[in-house]
Design an enzyme around this catalytic site. Structure first.
Site, PDB file in Angstrom:
ATOM      1  N   HIS A 132       3.775   6.374  -6.759  1.00 37.53           N
ATOM      2  CA  HIS A 132       2.840   7.486  -7.641  1.00 37.53           C
ATOM      3  C   HIS A 132       3.530   8.731  -7.350  1.00 37.53           C
ATOM      4  O   HIS A 132       3.854   9.639  -8.356  1.00 37.53           O
ATOM      5  CB  HIS A 132       1.420   7.493  -6.641  1.00 37.53           C
ATOM      6  N   HIS A 168       1.630   4.455  -2.801  1.00 37.96           N
ATOM      7  CA  HIS A 168       1.674   6.066  -2.666  1.00 37.96           C
ATOM      8  C   HIS A 168       3.217   6.503  -3.191  1.00 37.96           C
ATOM      9  O   HIS A 168       3.287   7.528  -3.887  1.00 37.96           O
ATOM     10  CB  HIS A 168       1.816   6.170  -1.035  1.00 37.96           C
ATOM     11  N   HIS A 191       0.901  -1.202  -0.091  1.00 36.66           N
ATOM     12  CA  HIS A 191      -0.089   0.039   0.077  1.00 36.66           C
ATOM     13  C   HIS A 191       0.747   1.382   0.060  1.00 36.66           C
ATOM     14  O   HIS A 191       0.740   2.361  -0.833  1.00 36.66           O
ATOM     15  CB  HIS A 191      -0.783  -0.014   1.321  1.00 36.66           C
ATOM     16  N   GLU A 192       1.606   1.324   0.757  1.00 35.80           N
ATOM     17  CA  GLU A 192       2.451   2.573   0.968  1.00 35.80           C
ATOM     18  C   GLU A 192       3.670   2.757   0.109  1.00 35.80           C
ATOM     19  O   GLU A 192       3.933   3.827  -0.572  1.00 35.80           O
ATOM     20  CB  GLU A 192       3.403   2.562   2.508  1.00 35.80           C
TER      21      GLU A 192
END
Length: 596
Positions: free
Chosen positions: A394, A391, A387-388
């Site tokens: 991105h 980010h 998940h992190e």
């Protein structure tokens, strides 16, 4: 790692390399002095922002100051998060907070001064060639102009700012400080005090009496405060109505969506598309009832585990390997960046004494992103890692493909990249799993994410919409009104398989998000957009991957809805929600197969 170690004992390979941001404290101090000086210089443009040349020079300096302030702020706070008890970095963090306030004050004249220009002049500046790099900023200003008031009125609204925080502050005090819950029995039959933190643990208990008792006690306690809490929530709605009227918006909902240029259709489509998919949630409730072997499914059964004790032990090294395999569909370039992140000092891995809890991805433009973890060797931590890193990549791709001002993406887009990585990891693990127990555990984990992130958050969003519309029509919001609206929504969403307990009518009273109005729908849209992307990538391959990477590289260079649309996810239509729901349906089908 059974014992929590001191920061000084953390091996280098498990620490992030903040030296990539500032090689020494001396370098940080030099940049701090430079920003102090630049903040004084920005004032020289005041009174001169009436032509393209001055505005361009002012924006360039504004960007320089903002970027350096961000770097200082991020570094100081990440150092502080390594060990919150370290006084050196506590002080540094405070120092950068003061600097941020100082810088914002110094630059606060820029927008109002440009907006005070006549409409025709402002329109001409939007298309001025010198301001081409700032076209979106200028368009935004032109768009905001009808909602900006006179200098005196703006000053008055600014003064009302502190007062407008009152409903949220009062709710926070009641909810976190004054509200005391009775004792309830835990699984061992011991009397323990019910708290916000323990409540979810009780709801996840295998003992149904423990769940029921905690549930009823929680809402009975809120019930005693129903008049006060209804007045507090109603005051927050009144505040939203005041601002939307003062700034000449048609409604409070439109006022909240205007900043990100999100059409009201997006909000309404989400609710309509979720309503269309409610039979799927009802089917999942039926399945829950069957798996729990209960005659009636109650609201306190929603978090009860469906699989007998199942633990997956996954070390950090194994988690990295699995994540690496799971993102294969995103192509070689993405994998290379992920590998660089794993090996290049982006991540602070384990807990240490005084370290900030939780996890996040953060950083400053011009340097690679950073990720803070408190890794435990379990499934949850592996999902947190992917998940992190979603980010982080991105941010990395936005920063390397956009100029500073256009690199920052909105909250509306932020959860897409992280949730997409989770969707790919889940798909990979489900395909690889041969143990029916493990498979059921994974399917339950994923199905509950749909229930809590898409259905529950949309129900919250619908509740907010209804109560604001009632207030806009001049209707009162008593505790009876709020409870009836909330209870009826629960009946609609959970269906006939659920015995909707009357106690749940008080749940509106404990949701802090209702004081940050019209925000929760972004969880549901982000999750749906990510699930839609994942489905397209797994079904189509290369063309979908290219579109998705284009989305990651776009940063904030256009409005969120447009960026997603170009990548193949049109949130102004119900299609992405429907695609996400087809994934939810396949999970339910697989669970039904396993229970035959």
């Amino acid at each position: 790692m059974s014992q929590v170690i001191k920061r000084s004992e953390v091996p280098a390979e498990h620490r992030w390399k903040l030296e990539d941001l500032f090689e020494s404290q001396k370098a940080w101090d030099q940049e701090y002095d430079e920003v102090k000086k630049l903040a004084k210089d920005i004032g020289k443009f005041e009174g001169k922002l009436d032509n393209a040349k001055s505005i361009k020079e002012c924006f360039e300096l504004e960007d320089k100051i903002s970027l350096h302030t961000e770097r200082l702020y991020v570094y100081a706070n990440m150092r502080h998060h390594e060990d919150m008890a370290d006084p050196t970095y506590q002080a540094l963090s405070e120092k950068t907070k003061r600097l941020s306030v100082e810088v914002n004050e110094a630059m606060s004249y820029i927008t109002p001064e440009i907006l005070s220009l006549p409409d025709d002049k402002l329109s001409a500046l939007v298309s001025a060639p010198e301001l081409a790099p700032y076209k979106k900023t200028m368009e935004d200003m032109l768009r905001q102009k009808p909602h900006i008031l006179s200098k005196a009125e703006e000053a008055l609204l600014a003064q009302v700012g502190n007062m407008s925080q009152a409903p949220s502050t009062i709710f926070g005090m009641i909810n976190n400080a004054d509200m005391k819950f009775p004792k309830v029995k835990n699984e061992d039959g011991e009397e323990v005090e019910l708290t916000h933190g323990r409540y979810i643990q009780f709801l996840e208990s295998r003992n149904r009496e423990v769940r029921k008792n905690a549930f009823q006690t929680m809402y009975a306690t809120y019930g005693k405060m129903r008049n006060t809490l209804a007045s507090t929530l109603s005051a927050n709605v009144t505040k939203n109505l005041f601002y939307s009227k003062a700034r000449k918006y048609p409604s409070a909902l439109e006022a909240s969506l205007y900043g990100d240029k999100i059409p009201v259709d997006v909000y309404n489509n989400l609710i309509a598309a979720v309503h269309e998919s409610l039979p799927l949630l009802h089917r999942y409730m039926d399945l829950r009832k069957k798996l729990l072997k209960v005659d009636d499914l109650h609201m306190y059964d929603l978090f009860a585990p469906l699989v007998d004790e199942y633990k997956l032990d996954i070390t950090y090294e194994e988690a990295k390997k699995t994540v690496m395999e799971s993102i294969k569909p995103l192509g070689e370039n993405y994998r290379n960046i992920l590998e660089e992140g794993f090996n290049g000092g982006w991540i602070d891995v384990y807990e240490n004494e005084g370290k900030r809890s939780g996890a996040y991805s953060w950083g400053a433009f011009g340097t690679h992103p950073y990720v803070l973890l408190n890794h435990k060797d379990n499934l949850n931590s592996m999902f947190t890692l992917t998940h992190e890193m979603g980010h982080a990549i991105h941010s990395y791709l936005s920063d390397t493909n956009q100029e500073y001002r256009d690199a920052q993406y909105t909250i509306f887009l932020a959860e897409v990249a992280s949730t997409l990585n989770e969707a790919l990891l889940m798909d990979y693990m489900l395909n690889k799993s041969t143990d029916p127990k493990e498979k059921m555990y994974l399917l339950t984990y994923y199905a509950d994410q749909f229930r809590t992130t898409v259905f529950r958050q949309t129900m919250f969003a619908e509740f907010e919409k209804i109560i604001h519309e009632k207030a806009e029509n001049g209707e009162a919001l008593t505790h009876q009104d709020l409870s009836k609206i909330y209870y009826d929504l629960n009946v609609l969403y959970h269906g006939k398989a659920m015995a909707v307990d009357q106690d749940i009518e008080m749940e509106w009273a404990r949701i802090p998000h209702f004081y940050n109005s019209f925000y929760v729908f972004k969880y549901a849209t982000g999750f749906s957009a990510a699930t839609s992307f994942a489905k397209q990538i797994l079904d189509e391959g290369e063309p979908a991957v290219e579109r998705y990477l284009g989305f990651l590289k776009s940063g904030g260079s256009d409005y969120s809805i447009e960026i997603l649309k170009r990548a193949g996810v049109d949130m102004s239509s119900p299609e992405p929600i429907r695609q996400a729901m087809s994934v939810f349906e396949s999970l339910i089908e697989q669970m039904e197969q396993l229970t035959k």
